[in-house]
Structure formats: C-alpha cells, structure tokens
Write a protein that holds these residues in place. Sequence first.
Motif, PDB file in Angstrom:
ATOM      1  N   THR A   1      -2.510  -3.879  -4.160  1.00  0.00           N
ATOM      2  CA  THR A   1      -2.547  -4.420  -2.889  1.00  0.00           C
ATOM      3  C   THR A   1      -3.199  -5.770  -2.854  1.00  0.00           C
ATOM      4  O   THR A   1      -2.890  -6.959  -2.327  1.00  0.00           O
ATOM      5  CB  THR A   1      -3.376  -3.646  -1.756  1.00  0.00           C
ATOM      6  OG1 THR A   1      -2.706  -2.400  -1.811  1.00  0.00           O
ATOM      7  CG2 THR A   1      -3.589  -4.312  -0.579  1.00  0.00           C
ATOM      8  N   ALA A   2      -4.401  -5.806  -3.739  1.00  0.00           N
ATOM      9  CA  ALA A   2      -5.196  -7.387  -3.986  1.00  0.00           C
ATOM     10  C   ALA A   2      -4.306  -8.291  -4.526  1.00  0.00           C
ATOM     11  O   ALA A   2      -4.128  -9.333  -4.114  1.00  0.00           O
ATOM     12  CB  ALA A   2      -6.279  -6.936  -5.046  1.00  0.00           C
TER      13      ALA A   2
ATOM     14  N   ILE B   1       0.937  -1.097  -0.046  1.00  0.00           N
ATOM     15  CA  ILE B   1       0.087  -0.131   0.063  1.00  0.00           C
ATOM     16  C   ILE B   1       0.850   1.271   0.031  1.00  0.00           C
ATOM     17  O   ILE B   1       0.360   2.095  -0.875  1.00  0.00           O
ATOM     18  CB  ILE B   1      -0.930  -0.097   1.135  1.00  0.00           C
ATOM     19  CG1 ILE B   1      -2.111  -0.990   1.157  1.00  0.00           C
ATOM     20  CG2 ILE B   1      -1.516   1.239   1.542  1.00  0.00           C
ATOM     21  CD1 ILE B   1      -2.943  -1.249   2.489  1.00  0.00           C
TER      22      ILE B   1
ATOM     23  N   PHE C   1      -5.608  -0.157  -4.972  1.00  0.00           N
ATOM     24  CA  PHE C   1      -6.443  -1.346  -4.637  1.00  0.00           C
ATOM     25  C   PHE C   1      -5.987  -2.814  -5.235  1.00  0.00           C
ATOM     26  O   PHE C   1      -5.714  -3.710  -4.747  1.00  0.00           O
ATOM     27  CB  PHE C   1      -7.784  -0.904  -4.953  1.00  0.00           C
ATOM     28  CG  PHE C   1      -8.831  -2.030  -4.714  1.00  0.00           C
ATOM     29  CD1 PHE C   1      -9.066  -2.399  -3.536  1.00  0.00           C
ATOM     30  CD2 PHE C   1      -9.135  -2.872  -5.763  1.00  0.00           C
ATOM     31  CE1 PHE C   1      -9.807  -3.563  -2.995  1.00  0.00           C
ATOM     32  CE2 PHE C   1     -10.085  -3.974  -5.445  1.00  0.00           C
ATOM     33  CZ  PHE C   1     -10.555  -4.170  -4.130  1.00  0.00           C
TER      34      PHE C   1
END
Length: 144
Positions: free
Chosen positions: A115-116, A90, A112
């Motif tokens: 991070t996923a 992140i 996002f």
Amino acid sequence: MIKESAVVIDYQPGVATVKCQSQSACGSCTAKSVCGTSALSELTGEPGEHIFILETITPLKIGQTIEIGLEERSLLFSALLLYFLPLLTILVTAFIGEKLFQHELINAIFIFFCTAISFVAVRYYAKNVQKKSAFKPILLRILA
C-alpha cells in the motif's frame, strides 16, 4: 467545469499566481464535534489556502479577484487515482498475502508495504500528470 474565485498575488507577463480560500462546510455543521474529517482538518492547522500558477494572456493586477475553472473530468480522475488505487491495492494484497503467508504479522507487513508503494506510485504519477494542460486551472473571467 468547477469554478472558484481567487485573488491574484503575483503577476508576470503570461503567468499569474493566484490564491484560493477553501470553502469548508465544517464551520456551520452540527456534527462538527464528532466528525473525523473536521478533526483531521483541525490537526493540519492549515487555513485552507491553495496557491495555483495560471498561464494567461490577459494582463492582471495584484489584488484582483478572478474566477478560475477546472474540468470535472480531471478532478474525478485525480480522486479516483488517489482513493481507488490504494484501496484496490489493499484488497488485492490482502487476498494474495492470505495465500502466500501463514503468519498474520508477515501478511500485515506485506499489505502495508504494498500500500505504501501504491501511494508513492500515485504521488509520482500525479507529479507527471499535473504538467498536462487538462489538469491545470484556467482563467475564466475577471471579477473585480
């Protein structure tokens, strides 16, 4: 070594399946009503039972209480992997996204998405690591 008691629920020669009951401090905590961890654990609806498969040469019987152990190093490594890598992802992607994208929505989507991907990578790596003997619990002794 982290030690926990467990109950044998199945035994085949050389392999035992055991169940541990999570010891939660939430039941006696005065801050339970305002605690986020307590709220999340109530949302899952799981009673906190964990099932492990142990390799053992000691013959066991179904219903016996045993003590199992896990090395602290493997637990710390797992926690570091699970918490630190996504957090680092992140932070790094926020810095990179700020330099690459002018629009904040695109930057947020980039953060996002990265991070996923880090969570998927952690899950894949964890499945490979759990096969190693250092990450498997061992039988320490028979309690009853």
